[in-house]
Design a protein around this motif. Structure first.
Motif, short mmCIF file in Angstrom:
data_model
loop_
_atom_site.label_atom_id
_atom_site.label_comp_id
_atom_site.label_asym_id
_atom_site.label_seq_id
_atom_site.Cartn_x
_atom_site.Cartn_y
_atom_site.Cartn_z
N GLN A 70 20.90 6.63 14.96
CA GLN A 70 21.45 6.24 13.58
C GLN A 70 20.88 5.10 12.71
O GLN A 70 21.00 5.12 11.61
CB GLN A 70 22.96 5.95 13.82
N HIS A 71 20.19 4.36 13.52
CA HIS A 71 19.82 2.87 13.06
C HIS A 71 18.41 3.14 12.19
O HIS A 71 17.95 2.22 11.94
CB HIS A 71 20.04 1.94 14.00
N ARG A 125 13.52 4.57 25.23
CA ARG A 125 14.95 4.62 25.78
C ARG A 125 14.56 5.61 27.09
O ARG A 125 15.67 5.49 28.01
CB ARG A 125 15.82 5.54 24.93
N GLU A 165 24.62 8.22 23.85
CA GLU A 165 24.18 7.29 23.51
C GLU A 165 22.67 7.46 22.88
O GLU A 165 22.40 6.59 21.94
CB GLU A 165 23.81 6.28 24.80
N ASP A 166 22.07 8.43 23.24
CA ASP A 166 20.68 8.64 22.67
C ASP A 166 20.72 8.87 21.07
O ASP A 166 20.32 8.38 20.23
CB ASP A 166 19.77 9.94 23.32
N THR A 213 11.79 5.62 19.47
CA THR A 213 12.99 5.41 19.67
C THR A 213 13.22 6.09 21.25
O THR A 213 13.53 5.46 22.21
CB THR A 213 13.91 5.64 18.88
N SER A 231 21.79 6.15 19.01
CA SER A 231 20.72 5.08 19.02
C SER A 231 19.66 5.43 17.69
O SER A 231 19.28 4.74 16.86
CB SER A 231 19.70 4.99 20.03
#
Lengths: 402, 235
Positions: A95-96, A249, A89-90, A245, A93
């Motif tokens: 990629q954006h 997180r 998931e990290d 980011t 995230s």
């Protein structure tokens, strides 16, 4: 006395004692070769390491779990001594983030790999389709991992060239089943030979989807995340945003390390430079020793040729002639030492390249120039004292050999 | 005007605490073309006198005029030039450079004078011809006999056509027969005008000279009782 005559006279004097001269030349050559080969070796090492990093792909940021820097005392450090997992998931995230071109999560472990009743231990590398492009790899047969949901544990594998050869020999591996740990996977591709890279040999690797690898190793934590930015000068902004980011997180705490190629290269360069300088310094001592040897040999020559010096003075040599003769002789000897040293170091560098082909150990031009300079200087510096002593001899006493 | 004029030359050496007078107020005048033998027992100062005449040594007092020029006050480089151009030395132990050929040894003074190699070769051959050793031009000293070596040394001494030849025991290391040849060679050179000054122990050789300077304890006794010329050129 003309310079040509001085040179000729000094050269014949230098060759009068071949053993003594060649021993001196040998000593000088060894010192010189040591210095030049060290610089060649460190140059080769540097370009090897740079090459390794560049072969990783360009414009990379690598995220690894854990923090290697100490950020000062924080109560939170106590609560979370063990770094949190780096998860798929990290990776997703990241990629954006703007200017990020590709992201590839990586999981790494070892497992038994078996096929055709052949068995061996191999590194299992879990990643996604984008890794092929990040590393500029290609497949020689079949195709790489499919581009699909990263969480999907598809039972496929891409194998390295050595694995293919050892498990399948000459038969085609595509579509064959292999057992990796407890799982049965279908081979969908073979990686083109790439060889060693940063300690990982992809020819001996079994590449599987990242989710499959995590389940195989029964973990949630990734080994690292590869992030490729659009271009070189977007690395820094991406790194900053990446940090934010990850911090967001992870409850405000940055417990990951971001590695950029530039930073690693810089650190490596600094370390290598320090090592090279100190080693070269030690080797340079041998040059000073060689210089002292030159002085010693010249002092012996002055003593042995006392009567000759007396004669030269009696038949009209002035002090300048005598000084020039002996300095020229000293410089000739050190020049011969340097040239043999250069030959020796080119030979040694050739040997290094033969033994370790990946190290492009060539004597650097600056080192060759410096060596020549040192030789001329040491001939001059260490020749001056004996030459002055020769010139200062009293002709009457010198003729009597005293 | 005499070629060599020594006037009240004194040379002392310090041996530990004592001062030794090697030459004590020596005055002598030698004309161009003379044949002079300097004789005397060991330690009488004859070698010191020869060294002073050859500008290898400086006196503590007195004046030395060579061809009318006071050479005692010259710088060491100027003295080297005078030695190169005006003085030829012949030594008891020859003093040849072992790694050079006979011709190269003969040409050494020319090389020090910066004369080009072609000229050196030609003049060295001429000099070797004068001493009768043209055939040995390419040999090294260790391939030659003692007499031949001394001939090479003489060729070297005359190659610059010096005003005088200074010979220090030139036959000291040679047998009787060879000595005779060397003496004759030196006398031949003297016969064509070169001043010859020989230091010798050998009474025979001393008697051949037309003039003898006998040294005893630094004091000179001239066989030709010539009055010391009045000190004209001295300020």
């Amino acid at each position: 006395m003309t310079p040509a005559d001085t040179l000729g006279f000094a050269a014949r004097a230098a060759f009068t004692h071949p053993l003594r001269s060649s021993l001196l030349v040998l000593a000088m050559a060894i010192g010189m070769a040591a210095v030049i080969m060290l610089t060649a070796l460190s140059d080769g090492t540097r370009s090897y390491v740079v090459g390794q990093f560049i072969s990783l792909g360009s414009n990379l940021i690598i995220v690894t779990p854990g923090r290697t820097e100490t950020g000062g005392f924080q109560p939170g450090n106590f609560a979370s001594k063990i770094p949190r997992d780096l998860t798929i998931e990290d990776a997703a995230s990241l990629q954006h983030i703007r200017h990020v071109l590709r992201v590839a999560p990586v999981s790494l472990g070892s497992a038994e790999v078996a096929a055709n009743s052949r068995l061996r231990e191999a590194m299992v590398f879990g990643t996604t389709a984008s890794y092929l492009d990040i590393r500029r790899f290609s497949t020689s047969q079949g195709h790489f991992l499919p581009n699909e949901d990263w969480q999907r544990q598809r039972s496929v594998a891409v194998i390295g060239e050595s694995i293919r050869h050892e498990l399948f020999g000459d038969s085609s591996p595509i579509g064959q089943m292999i057992r990796v740990g407890g799982n049965r996977l279908r081979v969908i591709g073979v990686l083109s030979p790439v060889g060693q890279g940063l300690g990982l040999n992809f020819d001996e690797m079994v590449i599987v989807p990242v989710a499959s690898a995590l389940s195989l190793f029964n973990t949630y934590s990734l080994y690292s995340i590869f992030v490729e930015t659009t271009e070189r000068n977007t690395i820094e902004p991406v790194r900053i945003e990446l940090e934010e980011t990850m911090r967001a997180r992870r409850g405000g705490e940055l417990d990951v390390t971001l590695i950029t190629q530039d930073a690693v290269l810089e650190t490596f360069d600094r370390i290598l430079h320090t090592i090279t300088m100190s080693l070269t310094g030690i080797a340079a001592i041998s040059l000073i020793v060689a210089g002292i040897l030159i002085m010693n040999v010249m002092l012996v020559a002055v003593t042995q040729r006392t009567a000759e010096i007396g004669l030269l003075k009696a038949i009209g040599a002035n002090n300048r002639d005598i000084i020039f003769i002996f300095i020229t002789e000293a410089t000739l000897l050190s020049l011969m030492g340097t040239l043999s040293g250069l030959m020796l170091s080119y030979l040694g560098a050739w040997g290094i390249r033969l033994g370790w082909p990946f190290l492009a150990a060539w004597p650097p031009t600056w080192a060759v120039m410096a060596a020549l300079g040192v030789a001329l200087c040491s001939g001059l510096i260490f020749g001056v004292m004996p030459a002055r002593r020769a010139a200062a001899l009293d002709p009457v006493l010198a003729l009597a050999g005293r | 005007m005499a070629q060599i004029e020594l006037e009240n030359i004194t040379r002392t050496f310090q041996l530990g605490e004592t001062t030794v007078r090697a030459l004590s107020s020596v005055s002598v005048s030698i004309d161009s073309g003379e044949y002079v033998a300097i004789m005397g027992p060991s330690g009488s100062g004859k070698s010191t006198l020869l060294n002073l005449l050859g500008l290898l040594d400086r006196p503590n007092a007195g004046h030395y005029r060579l061809e009318g020029r006071d050479v005692t006050t010259l710088s060491s480089d100027e003295q080297a030039a005078v030695r190169r151009n005006r003085i030829g030395f012949v030594f008891q132990s020859f003093h040849l450079v072992p790694r050079l050929t006979a011709a190269e040894n003969v040409a050494l003074p020319l090389m020090l004078g910066g004369i080009p190699p072609e000229v050196r070769r030609r003049r060295a051959n001429d000099a070797l011809e004068k001493v009768g050793l043209t055939s040995r031009a390419g040999h090294r000293p260790d391939e030659l006999s003692g007499g031949q070596r001394q001939r090479i040394a003489i060729a070297r001494a005359i190659i610059m056509q010096p005003a005088m030849l200074l010979a220090d025991e030139p036959t000291g290391n040679l047998d009787r027969h060879t000595s005779q040849e060397i003496v004759e060679l030196l006398e031949d050179l003297n016969a064509v005008g070169t001043t010859l000054i020989v230091v010798t122990h050998d009474p025979d050789m001393g008697h051949r000279a037309r003039r003898r300077l006998i040294m005893t304890d630094g004091i000179l006794d001239d066989s030709r009782k010539k009055p010391v010329p009045p000190a004209t050129g001295i300020p």
